[in-house]
Design a protein around this motif. Structure first.
Motif, PDB file in Angstrom:
ATOM      1  N   ARG A  90     -11.605  -2.697 -52.350  1.00 61.98           N
ATOM      2  CA  ARG A  90     -11.673  -1.251 -52.125  1.00 61.98           C
ATOM      3  C   ARG A  90     -12.413  -1.038 -50.808  1.00 61.98           C
ATOM      4  O   ARG A  90     -13.560  -1.465 -50.654  1.00 61.98           O
ATOM      5  CB  ARG A  90     -12.400  -0.565 -53.285  1.00 61.98           C
ATOM      6  CG  ARG A  90     -12.468   0.945 -53.168  1.00 61.98           C
ATOM      7  CD  ARG A  90     -13.006   1.578 -54.439  1.00 61.98           C
ATOM      8  NE  ARG A  90     -13.157   3.010 -54.279  1.00 61.98           N
ATOM      9  CZ  ARG A  90     -12.163   3.888 -54.369  1.00 61.98           C
ATOM     10  NH1 ARG A  90     -10.949   3.464 -54.640  1.00 61.98           N
ATOM     11  NH2 ARG A  90     -12.375   5.179 -54.206  1.00 61.98           N
ATOM     12  N   ALA A 136      -5.886  -4.960 -48.821  1.00 62.91           N
ATOM     13  CA  ALA A 136      -6.815  -4.054 -49.491  1.00 62.91           C
ATOM     14  C   ALA A 136      -6.137  -3.405 -50.689  1.00 62.91           C
ATOM     15  O   ALA A 136      -4.974  -2.995 -50.622  1.00 62.91           O
ATOM     16  CB  ALA A 136      -7.303  -2.984 -48.519  1.00 62.91           C
ATOM     17  N   GLY A 137      -6.880  -3.308 -51.795  1.00 68.15           N
ATOM     18  CA  GLY A 137      -6.340  -2.645 -52.968  1.00 68.15           C
ATOM     19  C   GLY A 137      -6.180  -1.153 -52.739  1.00 68.15           C
ATOM     20  O   GLY A 137      -5.198  -0.542 -53.168  1.00 68.15           O
ATOM     21  N   HIS A 138      -7.145  -0.570 -52.041  1.00 73.48           N
ATOM     22  CA  HIS A 138      -7.052   0.835 -51.640  1.00 73.48           C
ATOM     23  C   HIS A 138      -7.968   1.069 -50.443  1.00 73.48           C
ATOM     24  O   HIS A 138      -9.058   0.498 -50.368  1.00 73.48           O
ATOM     25  CB  HIS A 138      -7.453   1.779 -52.773  1.00 73.48           C
ATOM     26  CG  HIS A 138      -7.236   3.227 -52.419  1.00 73.48           C
ATOM     27  ND1 HIS A 138      -5.994   3.814 -52.441  1.00 73.48           N
ATOM     28  CD2 HIS A 138      -8.094   4.182 -51.980  1.00 73.48           C
ATOM     29  CE1 HIS A 138      -6.103   5.082 -52.043  1.00 73.48           C
ATOM     30  NE2 HIS A 138      -7.362   5.323 -51.766  1.00 73.48           N
ATOM     31  N   ARG A 185      -9.780   4.153 -48.378  1.00 76.18           N
ATOM     32  CA  ARG A 185     -10.128   5.562 -48.219  1.00 76.18           C
ATOM     33  C   ARG A 185     -10.584   5.745 -46.780  1.00 76.18           C
ATOM     34  O   ARG A 185     -11.611   5.186 -46.370  1.00 76.18           O
ATOM     35  CB  ARG A 185     -11.246   5.990 -49.173  1.00 76.18           C
ATOM     36  CG  ARG A 185     -11.529   7.490 -49.080  1.00 76.18           C
ATOM     37  CD  ARG A 185     -12.701   7.916 -49.931  1.00 76.18           C
ATOM     38  NE  ARG A 185     -12.893   9.352 -49.846  1.00 76.18           N
ATOM     39  CZ  ARG A 185     -14.045   9.966 -50.076  1.00 76.18           C
ATOM     40  NH1 ARG A 185     -15.117   9.265 -50.430  1.00 76.18           N
ATOM     41  NH2 ARG A 185     -14.143  11.278 -49.956  1.00 76.18           N
ATOM     42  N   ASP A 236      -1.231   3.026 -50.775  1.00 78.57           N
ATOM     43  CA  ASP A 236      -2.424   2.183 -50.818  1.00 78.57           C
ATOM     44  C   ASP A 236      -3.559   2.741 -49.962  1.00 78.57           C
ATOM     45  O   ASP A 236      -4.557   2.058 -49.742  1.00 78.57           O
ATOM     46  CB  ASP A 236      -2.082   0.770 -50.334  1.00 78.57           C
ATOM     47  CG  ASP A 236      -1.011   0.129 -51.194  1.00 78.57           C
ATOM     48  OD1 ASP A 236      -1.204   0.101 -52.426  1.00 78.57           O
ATOM     49  OD2 ASP A 236       0.004  -0.303 -50.645  1.00 78.57           O
ATOM     50  N   GLN A 275     -19.290   7.015 -54.712  1.00 72.66           N
ATOM     51  CA  GLN A 275     -18.276   5.967 -54.693  1.00 72.66           C
ATOM     52  C   GLN A 275     -18.876   4.680 -54.150  1.00 72.66           C
ATOM     53  O   GLN A 275     -19.809   4.713 -53.350  1.00 72.66           O
ATOM     54  CB  GLN A 275     -17.072   6.385 -53.838  1.00 72.66           C
ATOM     55  CG  GLN A 275     -16.289   7.539 -54.426  1.00 72.66           C
ATOM     56  CD  GLN A 275     -14.960   7.739 -53.719  1.00 72.66           C
ATOM     57  OE1 GLN A 275     -14.434   6.843 -53.068  1.00 72.66           O
ATOM     58  NE2 GLN A 275     -14.408   8.927 -53.850  1.00 72.66           N
ATOM     59  N   PHE A 293     -17.831   0.676 -52.536  1.00 74.66           N
ATOM     60  CA  PHE A 293     -16.755  -0.026 -51.841  1.00 74.66           C
ATOM     61  C   PHE A 293     -17.123  -1.486 -51.640  1.00 74.66           C
ATOM     62  O   PHE A 293     -18.296  -1.842 -51.506  1.00 74.66           O
ATOM     63  CB  PHE A 293     -16.482   0.636 -50.489  1.00 74.66           C
ATOM     64  CG  PHE A 293     -16.059   2.075 -50.592  1.00 74.66           C
ATOM     65  CD1 PHE A 293     -14.728   2.419 -50.720  1.00 74.66           C
ATOM     66  CD2 PHE A 293     -17.013   3.093 -50.576  1.00 74.66           C
ATOM     67  CE1 PHE A 293     -14.343   3.750 -50.837  1.00 74.66           C
ATOM     68  CE2 PHE A 293     -16.633   4.424 -50.683  1.00 74.66           C
ATOM     69  CZ  PHE A 293     -15.295   4.748 -50.814  1.00 74.66           C
ATOM     70  N   ASP A 294     -16.078  -2.320 -51.584  1.00 74.78           N
ATOM     71  CA  ASP A 294     -16.275  -3.743 -51.309  1.00 74.78           C
ATOM     72  C   ASP A 294     -16.394  -4.014 -49.814  1.00 74.78           C
ATOM     73  O   ASP A 294     -17.051  -4.972 -49.398  1.00 74.78           O
ATOM     74  CB  ASP A 294     -15.105  -4.552 -51.874  1.00 74.78           C
ATOM     75  CG  ASP A 294     -14.884  -4.284 -53.351  1.00 74.78           C
ATOM     76  OD1 ASP A 294     -15.848  -4.472 -54.124  1.00 74.78           O
ATOM     77  OD2 ASP A 294     -13.766  -3.869 -53.727  1.00 74.78           O
TER      78      ASP A 294
END
Length: 223
Positions: A88, A108-110, A112, A134, A151, A153-154
């Motif tokens: 993420r 990337a999974g997602h 933002r 994605d 949130q 994030f990785d």
């Protein structure tokens, strides 16, 4: 057989190979990043009147005084970010959407992505098209505390140069996560990688000097 389409496809393939070779000659060695740059056409994200320059290793101007980062600089930042499959990712500074597309291509999974100029955010969404499955592109102040509130994030990429890394960005980083940014040090901008091994303060690794445009905090007043 459509000869003109075949010729155009061959020309694009040759151009992509030459683009990657030029980046290799400039010291880019990360194979995953090079593969992504070969597969994501930079000219698709460049302003129409500058597309002929898209495969050169130069920054390109965008509206509102923003810039499309030079490919070798983007490659250095993405290599340091080391995106893992399914990660993420928070991107601060969407710009053209080119780096957003590269993040998606890297697995990337997602993603933002936050952009302070609404017009740039809209244009990036249009260019990304199907990749938006994605990625989420928002008009927001990524350098302010509301940009990543509640949130985690990785990976976090601050897609420009800042005087200091915002504390809320560090707070949004998962244990085992990594943040990459351009950090002003005196009169130069240097690539900085912050790794969070646990819940404590992240460790810092300084990288090479980069040519990056400065990031401006706050949501832009112009649309």
């Amino acid at each position: 057989m459509n000869t003109s389409e075949d010729t155009a496809g061959l020309s694009r393939a040759i151009g992509s190979a030459a683009f990657v070779l030029a980046l290799r000659e400039r010291g880019v060695r990360d194979t995953a990043v090079l593969r992504a740059m070969e597969q994501v056409p930079r000219e698709h994200f460049a302003p129409p009147h500058l597309r002929e320059h898209a495969r050169r290793d130069i920054a390109l101007p965008l509206p509102h005084g923003q810039t499309m980062t030079a490919p070798s600089v983007a490659a250095a930042m993405l290599g340091a970010l080391d995106v893992q499959a399914g990660a993420r990712v928070l991107e601060v500074g969407t710009g053209s959407g080119y780096v957003t597309a590269l993040l998606v291509r890297l697995g990337a999974g997602h993603v933002r992505s936050l952009e302070r100029y609404a017009t740039l955010a809209r244009a990036a969404r249009d260019r990304l098209g199907a990749n938006l499955n994605d990625a989420t592109v928002e008009a927001a102040d990524g350098l302010g505390p509301g940009g990543s509130e509640r949130q985690r994030f990785d990976r976090i990429l601050i897609n420009g140069a800042v005087a200091t890394v915002p504390p809320h960005c560090l707070a949004a980083l998962n244990p085992g996560g990594r943040l990459v940014a351009g950090l002003w040090s005196g009169s130069t901008c240097r690539l900085v990688t912050l790794n969070r091994d646990g819940e404590g303060a992240p460790t810092r690794l300084d990288g090479p000097v980069l040519r990056l445009g400065p990031m401006t905090p706050g949501r832009a007043r112009v649309s």
